[in-house]
Design an enzyme around this catalytic site. Structure first.
Site, PDB file in Angstrom:
ATOM      1  N   GLU A  94      42.009  40.774  42.615  1.00 13.95           N
ATOM      2  CA  GLU A  94      42.304  41.083  44.016  1.00 13.95           C
ATOM      3  C   GLU A  94      43.659  40.496  44.407  1.00 13.95           C
ATOM      4  OE1 GLU A  94      39.197  40.778  47.115  1.00 13.95           O
ATOM      5  OE2 GLU A  94      40.683  39.635  48.244  1.00 13.95           O
ATOM      6  N   TYR A 131      40.250  47.942  52.826  1.00 15.05           N
ATOM      7  CA  TYR A 131      40.740  48.058  54.199  1.00 15.05           C
ATOM      8  C   TYR A 131      42.231  47.805  54.234  1.00 15.05           C
ATOM      9  CZ  TYR A 131      35.812  48.067  55.053  1.00 15.05           C
ATOM     10  OH  TYR A 131      34.482  48.410  55.006  1.00 15.05           O
ATOM     11  N   HIS A 178      26.918  42.444  25.848  1.00 14.80           N
ATOM     12  CA  HIS A 178      27.118  41.145  26.502  1.00 14.80           C
ATOM     13  C   HIS A 178      25.961  40.829  27.451  1.00 14.80           C
ATOM     14  CE1 HIS A 178      28.925  37.835  28.499  1.00 14.80           C
ATOM     15  NE2 HIS A 178      29.554  38.476  29.458  1.00 14.80           N
TER      16      HIS A 178
HETATM   17 ZN   LIG Z   1      31.137  37.824  30.691  1.00 16.75          ZN
END
Ligand SMILES: [Zn+2]
Ligand SMILES: [Zn+2]
Length: 288
Positions: A94, A131, A178
């Site tokens: 982000e 947004y 995983h």
């Molecule tokens: Zn992981």
């Protein structure tokens, strides 16, 4: 010193100051080598550098801080690839996305399949990024933050394998098992992948013990080095040191362990005695 037991040339930052470019060789630089919740080794995110080209494999929560301390803002990263959605692999995305859009005004290139792009955006990134911070009411999409390189599906492989190039760097993405810890195989696991770089080096990212995975690609490519995640206890969602120790000496002597717990020093003797190349070191250049 950890991580120098194999055949690979290790160059320190004293010899080669940190940069996203080099003189041409293929180099692997782990921004960190720690586990998901490490407090001392940063998270296992890998920067691949070759000449003027670079690729950041994963951008976890601690990675923007690690880049800051290296003197290069994470928004300088131009190419990124994500192996799966745990926060030690995507938690810094982000910041990369928002800093790139609103501050440096450029779009990093992401190597990502259509299927995983949907998961990454809809289940993770969208909450903080959708947004528009410059235009009230405007809803943004993945493509407002990233340009996309779509890897191509390679036919004839034992498991799903995708192929892409970032400048002169070739990557093959192979699916891994995983999570959850009960899944039988990669097909029944949540989306996750590891990487083969230039048909020479394997980085598993996060996977449970999966000997078929290692034997299959090692047979195809005669790998020069394998960087494998590890944990120091049985069960769970990573390969345990005990399980990895069952590989032949010819595998272990080119296998570097990464994604390790902060208590890894307690296991250095065992790792050496079992014949591994060692624990991978953070912030050195593995040079091929
Ligand atoms: Zn992981
Ligand atoms: Zn992880």
């Amino acid at each position: 010193m950890a991580g120098t037991g194999g055949f690979v040339n290790v160059i320190t930052m004293k010899e080669q100051p940190f940069s996203l470019k080099n003189d041409g060789p293929l180099q692997l630089f782990f921004v960190g080598t720690g586990s998901a919740f490490t407090k001392t080794n940063y998270q296992t995110n890998l920067l691949v550098i070759k000449g003027n080209d670079h690729l950041l494999i994963d951008c976890g929560t601690k990675t923007p801080q690690a880049f800051y301390e290296l003197g290069v803002p994470v928004s300088s990263v131009e190419n990124v690839l994500v192996t799966h959605s745990h926060a030690d692999h995507i938690g810094g995305l982000e910041e990369l996305a928002l800093m790139s859009k609103y501050v440096t005004k450029r779009k990093p290139n992401m190597i990502i399949s259509e299927a995983y792009q949907y998961i990454l955006w809809e289940m993770s990134l969208r909450g903080g990024a959708a947004y528009n911070e410059e235009n009230a009411g405007d809803i943004l999409s993945f493509f407002d933050f990233f340009t996309v390189t779509r890897p191509a599906v390679l036919n004839g492989f034992d498991r799903e394998t995708l192929n892409a190039n970032v400048g002169s760097i070739n990557v093959k993405l192979f699916r891994t098992k995983h999570i959850p810890d009960s899944s039988r195989d990669w097909e029944s696991s949540f989306w996750s992948c590891g990487i083969i770089i230039d048909d020479r080096i394997m980085f598993t990212s996060d996977t449970r013990f999966d000997p078929e995975l290692i034997h299959y690609y090692n047979g195809l490519y005669k790998l020069e080095a394998i960087f494998h995640d590890c944990q120091f206890f049985p069960g769970g969602v990573h390969a345990s040191l005990q399980d990895l120790s069952s590989f032949d000496a010819s595998i272990k002597n080119k296998m570097y362990l990464v994604h390790y717990g902060d208590n890894y020093k307690n296991f250095e003797g065992e790792v050496a005695a079992k014949g591994f190349a060692g624990f991978a070191q953070a912030q050195v250049y593995y040079t091929f």
